[in-house]
Design an enzyme around this catalytic site. Structure first.
Site, PDB file in Angstrom:
ATOM      1  N   GLU A   1       0.822  -1.209   0.000  1.00  0.00           N
ATOM      2  CA  GLU A   1       0.000   0.000   0.000  1.00  0.00           C
ATOM      3  C   GLU A   1       0.856   1.259   0.000  1.00  0.00           C
ATOM      4  OE1 GLU A   1      -4.089  -1.020   2.209  1.00  0.00           O
ATOM      5  OE2 GLU A   1      -2.326  -1.576   3.391  1.00  0.00           O
ATOM      6  N   GLU A  39      -3.758  -9.846   3.410  1.00  0.00           N
ATOM      7  CA  GLU A  39      -4.491  -9.571   4.649  1.00  0.00           C
ATOM      8  C   GLU A  39      -5.716 -10.457   4.848  1.00  0.00           C
ATOM      9  OE1 GLU A  39      -2.429  -5.552   3.956  1.00  0.00           O
ATOM     10  OE2 GLU A  39      -3.132  -7.262   2.780  1.00  0.00           O
TER      11      GLU A  39
END
Length: 240
Positions: free
Chosen positions: A108, A128
């Site tokens: 990210e 995740e």
């Protein structure tokens, strides 16, 4: 954990936690945002990188596993929001010098940067969901870069992609050999520094959409996941 130095027109911010693959806990995310923000007054460009052969492995999963109370979950959500959307609010461009593996929050960070140069043997992933969490910045922003189908492939499978695929998908600008990483980043810094700061700041600001309630969505989503027993079990299993 977070080191910073000024080199010419750039403030280089380095994630230095090799014993944890440069994964960040709560204070680490906060420190990272603070150091990047200092570039606004001290430099023309912020450069973000890691140590050894890892850019950033994302969250220290123990932090997620240990988040029990609503206040703890909210603190984690706020730290992530302030880091990623804080990068968007900076008036100086951010260049990611991706020296190796970039997973989860590290992935990210690459996407939050304005420019990214990656070494040719690096891997990127968003794992995740496989551990009972989710990548907040990615689901809000990465579809704008590579398209929703590719985003969902990354998020729902957790499978890594290589550097060349990241380039083809528009997630990074350049793929280089390890010894060419810093010269390539410095070339970007030099080129950006040739333009008036106000001009680059204006272009950068107008190219970004607003967050439109992202903080509240992240708080709500993380709270729901931490209350779900299957998600908690997946996080515990990964930590163990």
């Amino acid at each position: 954990m977070i080191r910073a130095e000024t080199r010419g027109d750039a403030r280089w911010v380095t994630i230095d936690r090799p014993e944890k693959r440069n994964a960040l806990h709560l204070d680490g995310w906060r420190r990272l945002g603070e150091e990047l923000a200092r570039a606004e007054s001290e430099s023309r460009v912020a450069v973000l990188t890691g140590v050894d052969d890892v850019f950033c492995a994302g969250d220290d999963i123990a932090v997620i596993d240990e988040a029990e109370s609503a206040a703890e979950v909210e603190a984690l959500a706020d730290a992530l929001y302030e880091t990623f959307w804080g990068i968007e609010r900076l008036s100086v461009p951010v260049v990611a010098a991706v020296n190796g593996l970039a997973y989860g929050g590290g992935f990210e960070l690459v996407c939050a940067a304005d420019l990214a140069v990656i070494v040719d043997d690096a891997a990127l992933a968003l794992p995740e969901t496989t551990i009972g969490a989710y990548p907040p910045y990615a689901v809000e922003r990465v579809g704008e870069i590579c398209g929703r189908k590719r985003l969902m492939e990354l998020v729902l499978t957790g499978e890594p992609i290589d550097a060349q695929t990241a380039r083809e998908w528009g997630l990074v600008n350049r793929v280089v050999a390890a010894e060419e990483l810093e010269p390539a980043v410095e070339e970007y810094v030099e080129r950006v520094g040739e333009s008036p700061k106000r001009a680059t700041a204006t272009a950068r600001r107008l190219a970004r959409s607003t967050d439109d309630g992202a903080r509240d969505r992240i708080r709500g989503a993380l709270s729901q996941l931490r209350r779900d027993e299957a998600c908690r079990a997946a996080t515990r299993a990964f930590t163990e």
